[in-house]
Write a protein that holds these residues in place. Structure first.
Motif, PDB file in Angstrom:
ATOM      1  N   PRO A  94       0.811  -1.228   0.000  1.00  0.00           N
ATOM      2  CA  PRO A  94       0.000   0.000   0.000  1.00  0.00           C
ATOM      3  C   PRO A  94       0.838   1.269   0.000  1.00  0.00           C
ATOM      4  CG  PRO A  94      -0.814  -1.579   1.611  1.00  0.00           C
ATOM      5  CD  PRO A  94       0.502  -2.092   1.125  1.00  0.00           C
ATOM      6  N   ILE A 108       1.877   2.187  -3.493  1.00  0.00           N
ATOM      7  CA  ILE A 108       0.740   2.688  -4.268  1.00  0.00           C
ATOM      8  C   ILE A 108       0.471   4.148  -3.915  1.00  0.00           C
ATOM      9  CG2 ILE A 108      -1.732   2.417  -4.697  1.00  0.00           C
ATOM     10  CD1 ILE A 108      -1.408  -0.551  -4.245  1.00  0.00           C
ATOM     11  N   SER A 166      -6.632   6.944  -1.699  1.00  0.00           N
ATOM     12  CA  SER A 166      -5.718   5.799  -1.610  1.00  0.00           C
ATOM     13  C   SER A 166      -5.231   5.600  -0.179  1.00  0.00           C
ATOM     14  CB  SER A 166      -4.534   6.006  -2.554  1.00  0.00           C
ATOM     15  OG  SER A 166      -3.790   7.160  -2.196  1.00  0.00           O
ATOM     16  N   ALA A 213      -6.321   2.229   1.731  1.00  0.00           N
ATOM     17  CA  ALA A 213      -5.220   1.364   2.162  1.00  0.00           C
ATOM     18  C   ALA A 213      -5.323   1.068   3.654  1.00  0.00           C
ATOM     19  CB  ALA A 213      -3.885   2.018   1.839  1.00  0.00           C
ATOM     20  N   THR A 239      -6.375   3.270  -9.453  1.00  0.00           N
ATOM     21  CA  THR A 239      -7.631   2.864  -8.816  1.00  0.00           C
ATOM     22  C   THR A 239      -7.802   1.349  -8.844  1.00  0.00           C
ATOM     23  OG1 THR A 239      -8.823   3.179 -10.910  1.00  0.00           O
ATOM     24  CG2 THR A 239      -8.782   5.030  -9.371  1.00  0.00           C
ATOM     25  N   ILE A 247      -5.654  -0.055  -6.093  1.00  0.00           N
ATOM     26  CA  ILE A 247      -6.242   0.165  -4.765  1.00  0.00           C
ATOM     27  C   ILE A 247      -7.344  -0.852  -4.499  1.00  0.00           C
ATOM     28  CG2 ILE A 247      -7.512   1.801  -3.342  1.00  0.00           C
ATOM     29  CD1 ILE A 247      -6.134   4.051  -4.853  1.00  0.00           C
TER      30      ILE A 247
END
Length: 257
Positions: free
Chosen positions: A8, A11, A42, A46, A188, A191
């Motif tokens: 995460p 990202i 995000s 996450a 996206t 995620i």
């Protein structure tokens, strides 16, 4: 294991870097706000996906308490139809009925226990879809921002009307704008994949796949526009003059005498 799971943090770092790139190239565009919202979302998703990896302890404690209470109740209910009475009963029909009632009670207890156990899956599933709903909405917002970015605006014959939206007439800037939209859609999808990684549930995986398919389909349409831009004459680089063309022509020599 590092490259077998999504990180995460990476990202989020990618989303933050993309926001900075959009802000530097298009500081006044609405896409900059969308990129900032993607970073915020995000981070939130996450954190939510990480929280779903932990068991719901209060629910598991409630299940254990329900199992113990059910076992105690079953023992007390056994005083109504004790096994010793079944063995001493003169009426065989009553004994069979008592055994059947006991078996039915056990089946109902097992079904109730299974329902309690699957309650945790249903609660987590509901939380996942609540988060995916916001992610799906952001995907459609990104699509709305690229909707009016038409490669036809690069044509010399293009004539905007009084109600036409603002157009990007530079081929390089238009391609970068669309590429940023495509990158947002890709993020996206990643995620959404965090929830499939955290919750091993077939329904959740199907929901995540729907989000990924939606973002992939919209990204595919964007890349069709980028392909048209790259083929447009305005996007073709002008060839630099070579050394031969830069050199002055040599004078013609006359015949030797």
């Amino acid at each position: 294991m590092r490259y077998r799971t999504l990180d995460p943090k990476l990202i989020i770092d990618t989303a933050e870097r993309l926001e900075e790139r959009v802000a530097e190239r298009f500081p006044q565009a609405g896409l900059r706000g969308v990129a900032a919202e993607l970073v915020s979302l995000s981070r939130d998703l996450a954190k939510a996906a990480k929280g779903l990896e932990e068991p719901i302890w209060w629910l598991r404690g409630l299940i254990i308490a329900a199992v113990l209470a059910g076992a105690l109740i079953f023992l007390f209910v056994g005083t109504i139809l004790p096994l010793i009475h079944i063995s001493q009963a003169d009426d065989a029909v009553q004994s069979v009925q008592g055994i059947e009632a006991t078996i039915n009670m056990i089946i109902l207890a097992v079904l109730g226990l299974l329902a309690l156990i699957r309650t945790e899956e249903r609660i987590k599933r509901k939380r996942v879809f609540r988060q995916l709903h916001g992610l799906r909405s952001l995907i459609h917002v990104i699509d709305m921002h690229q909707l009016t970015k038409d490669p036809a605006a690069l044509s010399a014959n293009f004539r905007p009307t009084a109600h036409s939206p603002a157009r990007i007439t530079n081929a390089a800037d238009l391609a970068r704008y669309l590429d940023y939209c495509s990158e947002m859609l890709s993020i996206t999808g990643k995620i959404a994949a965090l929830f499939a990684q955290s919750v091993n549930d077939d329904v959740v995986i199907d929901g995540v796949n729907d989000i990924e398919n939606l973002s992939s389909n919209l990204s595919r349409k964007i890349w069709q526009k980028i392909t048209l831009i790259e083929r447009h004459p305005a996007a073709q680089p002008v060839p630099a003059p070579g050394p031969a063309s830069q050199a002055a022509p040599l004078p013609r020599r006359g015949p030797k005498r």
